[in-house]
Design a protein around this motif. Structure first.
Motif: not given
Length: 228
Positions: A43-53, A83-91, A108-111, A124-127
């Motif tokens: 997402a972009t706004g006000g000249g700033r760029h944020a990414a998440f997955a 700004a970057v927010g990422v989450r990877n989880q295997a249950d 198994l999850s490879f991100q 970054a969150v990895n669980l």
């Protein structure tokens, strides 16, 4: 009653620079599946760029389905980002089986995440979590591998790198379906993670430098029964 459940680790922020930004849940990934592209946004706004997955793999074995094995291998290239927010989880869950009729559950999850910026904020969150529910003698393994690639200037993974990563993806699919004991499976998954790390480090070895150096960081979390 054999009901083992390890406490989930706190959802702590990993990385040198952390901020709270939104993370959206991804759907359950099937065998050899990459989580849909909708799970990654910018997402972009006000000249700033944020990414998440967010990538999430879930496997559940029980009396009706004694063996279940699922994996995910995703590549997220965000380009320049503030700004970057990422989450990877295997249950993985094994439930209701006996020592004479044991269950096997593998997730198994490879991100892989790439982004560029001199002052990017990273969350970054990895669980991983493996649970046995009244499941004597069952094998349950959950492994989350998160590869963070940060460069001062945007760098795209070229076709050769994508091909090499595709080869590892196929090896991961074969490993997930192999039926190896959990200890051997864990060791080979670590070996594949080492391959990915080497490929990514070679890919950014000659990336343009700034005040910060190109960096590849692996976040690894495994949980399993029997314990290891």
């Amino acid at each position: 009653m054999n009901n083992h459940r390890k406490p989930r680790p706190a959802k702590s922020v990993l990385g040198q620079r952390a901020v709270r930004i939104g993370l959206f849940a991804a759907g359950i990934a099937g065998v050899a599946a990459t989580v849909p592209a909708q799970a990654a946004s910018a997402a972009t706004g006000g000249g700033r760029h944020a990414a998440f997955a967010a990538d999430d793999v879930f496997s559940h074995a029980n009396r009706k389905h004694h063996t279940q094995a699922r994996d995910s291998f995703s590549v997220r290239q965000f380009g320049a980002a503030d700004a970057v927010g990422v989450r990877n989880q295997a249950d993985a869950v094994s439930a209701g089986c006996s020592a004479d009729d044991a269950c096997r559950s593998v997730a198994l999850s490879f991100q892989i995440v790439t982004f560029a910026g001199e002052h990017t904020h990273l969350n970054a969150v990895n669980l991983s979590d493996a649970t046995n529910k009244s499941c004597t003698g069952c094998q349950t393994l959950a492994g989350a591998y998160q590869f963070i690639v940060s460069t001062p200037k945007p760098v795209n993974l070229d076709r050769d790198v994508q091909r090499q990563l595709g080869d590892v993806h196929r090896k991961l699919d074969e490993l997930t379906r192999s039926g190896l004991p959990a200890a051997d499976l864990k060791r080979q998954a670590d070996g594949l993670a080492a391959e990915v790390t080497g490929i990514l480090r070679d890919a950014v070895a000659h990336a343009p430098k700034g005040t910060e150096q190109p960096e590849v960081t692996l976040h690894r979390h495994l949980d399993g029964w029997p314990g290891h």
